[in-house]
Design an enzyme around this catalytic site. Structure first.
Site, mmCIF file in Angstrom:
data_model
loop_
_atom_site.group_PDB
_atom_site.id
_atom_site.type_symbol
_atom_site.label_atom_id
_atom_site.label_comp_id
_atom_site.label_asym_id
_atom_site.label_seq_id
_atom_site.Cartn_x
_atom_site.Cartn_y
_atom_site.Cartn_z
ATOM 1 N N LYS A 44 12.514 80.248 47.428
ATOM 2 C CA LYS A 44 13.132 79.680 46.223
ATOM 3 C C LYS A 44 12.282 78.548 45.666
ATOM 4 O O LYS A 44 11.733 77.749 46.455
ATOM 5 C CB LYS A 44 14.503 79.115 46.570
ATOM 6 N N CYS A 49 11.944 70.516 50.354
ATOM 7 C CA CYS A 49 12.632 69.297 49.900
ATOM 8 C C CYS A 49 14.012 69.627 49.336
ATOM 9 O O CYS A 49 15.001 69.042 49.741
ATOM 10 C CB CYS A 49 11.772 68.599 48.852
ATOM 11 N N GLY A 121 1.842 85.011 48.667
ATOM 12 C CA GLY A 121 0.490 84.958 48.113
ATOM 13 C C GLY A 121 -0.559 84.735 49.179
ATOM 14 O O GLY A 121 -0.281 84.202 50.247
ATOM 15 N N GLY A 150 2.916 73.693 51.861
ATOM 16 C CA GLY A 150 3.798 72.775 52.580
ATOM 17 C C GLY A 150 3.708 72.822 54.094
ATOM 18 O O GLY A 150 2.640 73.075 54.663
ATOM 19 N N GLY A 186 11.903 60.695 68.174
ATOM 20 C CA GLY A 186 12.556 59.551 67.511
ATOM 21 C C GLY A 186 11.784 59.121 66.280
ATOM 22 O O GLY A 186 11.659 57.938 65.990
ATOM 23 N N GLY A 190 14.323 62.638 63.475
ATOM 24 C CA GLY A 190 15.130 62.346 64.660
ATOM 25 C C GLY A 190 16.155 61.259 64.399
ATOM 26 O O GLY A 190 17.347 61.433 64.690
ATOM 27 N N HIS A 443 22.130 38.090 40.578
ATOM 28 C CA HIS A 443 22.955 37.595 41.684
ATOM 29 C C HIS A 443 24.390 38.077 41.507
ATOM 30 O O HIS A 443 24.921 37.998 40.393
ATOM 31 C CB HIS A 443 22.950 36.062 41.700
#
Ligand code: NAD
Length: 466
Positions: A44, A49, A121, A150, A186, A190, A443
């Site tokens: 897709k 992402c 491709g 990617g 981590g 993670g 502020h």
């Protein structure tokens, strides 16, 4: 080689392999600049992402924040209770966010006149891409090919994925919230999943091979996150390596190289992402590939003339917004706009765990390593009204060159993800703290904490001591 069923007669200015962040950004910018573009995608448009990464995880993390908000209601005088997670509604909401963005994106691509070619491709040579799609094989001829395929979620050798052992790809769609979870790694993924699953009610243990979690960040940030996670009962076993993982229908057991095994209901493997370059014909076409990555120069040119690479395929930060920036850069460079190369150092990084982490520029160690005479100031969020109202602790650490510009900003605390924009302008524009200190911040806002850090670094603190 298969006989191509179809082939394009006149070459496209750009043929882009992969329609994730890097690929589609390149396509959109190129078409704005009057270039002809073919965008090749086997899945897709939007890539990791949109469909399996940034967007779905942030939707889930937003739900996690709401879950914590429901638990915390009473301490603010709001009578709420946390009853549990309705995973069907959870995923429906997440999927709705994805669909809305997907619809918008496909609309943009369509209106831009970009030729979308569906299929897998492969680079044949510097000016030819072959696409295997449902209707057969299509050969596309290109003046420039952009590789934008990617990355994928890596696993640990010997650890088999299954219903109880998964990567972020599958953990995005959990039908049930597991009771006990081991998160292997981590790093960014993670800690985001650890934070989310804890908010959803799971008991979470992170296993990290290095001596601290989020090891790419300033050490003080790892320390703060570890402390805050501990308060949330998320355990982080650092300097701990995984020996093996076994799983059956009932449970999974993580055997560690030292210490007791962990018996859990789910194992999430989050040990990094690898470049997706296999099967693209790169080496046959003469493109240099180094451990799967495609090295480029600073103009994102590979060693083969007319072939560029963008995003996670290119060694460096693996971030969607770096992909966007790369894609735009390549389109503009080809169109002759002479854009400025993208420097990883000024790319902001945000980790959306609770508390959040946001940083840009050099760490103090990297700045010192670069031979800079460095000054560091820390402004605690405990002195910031809005942060106290939100119930978060944390800090803004600002690193400057002595008598010089801001080199890095490193923040931790709920809400700092939105403070990064100002920090990135400061680092990107090489602002001196003296330039920022006179600028008035609203502020009460969390942004004031950044202003206060700049005032402190400029030697004129307000709510702090120099
Ligand atoms: P990472 O590189 O951030 O972290 C992987 C961690 O796993 C490292 O700390 C490493 O030491 C550890 N590790 C590796 N092998 C191990 C083992 N056998 N046992 C225990 N620990 C082990 O990778 P990630 O968290 O998987 O994320 C992948 C990429 O995706 C990153 O580049 C990240 O920046 C990107 N990402 C970004 C975001 C964001 O921007 N918010 C969100 C998700 C992912």
């Amino acid at each position: 080689m298969a006989d191509p069923a179809n082939s394009t007669s006149s070459p496209f200015d750009l043929v882009i392999l992969g329609a994730g962040s890097g690929g589609y950004a390149c396509a959109l910018r190129a078409s704005q600049l009057g270039l002809t573009v073919a965008l090749v995608e086997e899945d897709k448009i939007g890539g990791t992402c949109l469909h399996r990464g940034c967007i779905p995880t942030k939707a889930l993390l937003h739900a996690a924040e709401l879950a914590d908000g429901a638990r915390a209601g009473a301490s603010h005088g709001i009578l709420t209770t946390f009853e549990g997670i309705d995973t069907v509604a959870l995923h429906a909401r997440k999927d709705k966010v994805i669909s809305q963005l997907y619809k918008g994106l496909t609309g943009l691509i369509g209106q831009a006149g970009i030729e979308v070619v569906t299929g897998r491709g492969r680079l044949v040579d510097a000016s030819t891409v072959e696409v295997d799609g449902e209707g057969g094989t299509t050969r596309l001829s290109a003046k420039t090919v952009v590789l934008a395929t990617g990355s994928y979620a890596k696993t640990i050798p010997g650890v088999e994925l299954g219903p109880r052992v998964m990567t972020s790809d599958q953990a995005m769609d959990l039908a049930q919230i597991p009771q006990r979870v081991a998160v292997l790694g981590g790093g960014v993924i993670g800690v985001e999943f650890a934070s989310m699953l804890r908010s959803f009610g799971a008991e979470v243990t992170i296993v990290e091979a290095l001596d601290r979690i989020v090891a790419a960040e300033e050490p003080s940030i790892s320390k703060h996150l570890t402390r805050e996670f501990k308060k949330r009962k998320i355990t982080a076993l650092t300097s701990t390596r995984v020996a093996s993982v076994e799983a059956d229908d009932q449970r999974a057991v993580v055997h560690l190289e030292s210490g007791d095994p962990l018996e859990v209901d789910l194992v999430l493997v989050a040990v990094g992402r690898g470049p997706r370059s296999e099967g693209l014909g790169l080496e046959d076409a003469g493109v240099t590939v180094d451990r799967g990555f495609v090295p480029t120069d600073d103009r994102l040119r590979t060693n083969v003339e007319g072939v560029r690479a963008v995003g996670d395929l290119v060694p460096g930060l693996q971030l969607a917004h770096r992909g966007f920036a790369h894609g735009i850069f390549v389109a503009e460079d080809i169109a002759g706009l002479d854009p400025t190369p993208i420097d990883d150092v000024i790319i902001p990084k945000v980790t959306y765990c609770d508390p959040e982490i946001a940083s840009v520029g050099l760490t103090s160690e990297a700045a010192k390593g670069a031979g800079k005479d460095v000054e560091t100031v820390v402004y605690p969020l405990g002195g910031n009204g809005r942060s106290i109202i939100r119930g978060t602790t944390g800090s803004v650490t600002l690193i400057r060159e002595k008598d010089g510009p801001v080199l890095g900003v490193h923040m931790v605390g709920l809400g700092v993800s939105e403070l990064i924009s100002e920090a990135q302008l400061a680092v990107g524009w090489e602002a001196h703290p003296e330039d920022i200190a006179p600028l008035v911040h609203a502020h009460p806002s969390q942004g004031e904490a950044f202003g206060e850090a700049a005032m402190l670094a400029a030697g004129r603190p307000l709510h702090a001591h120099a």
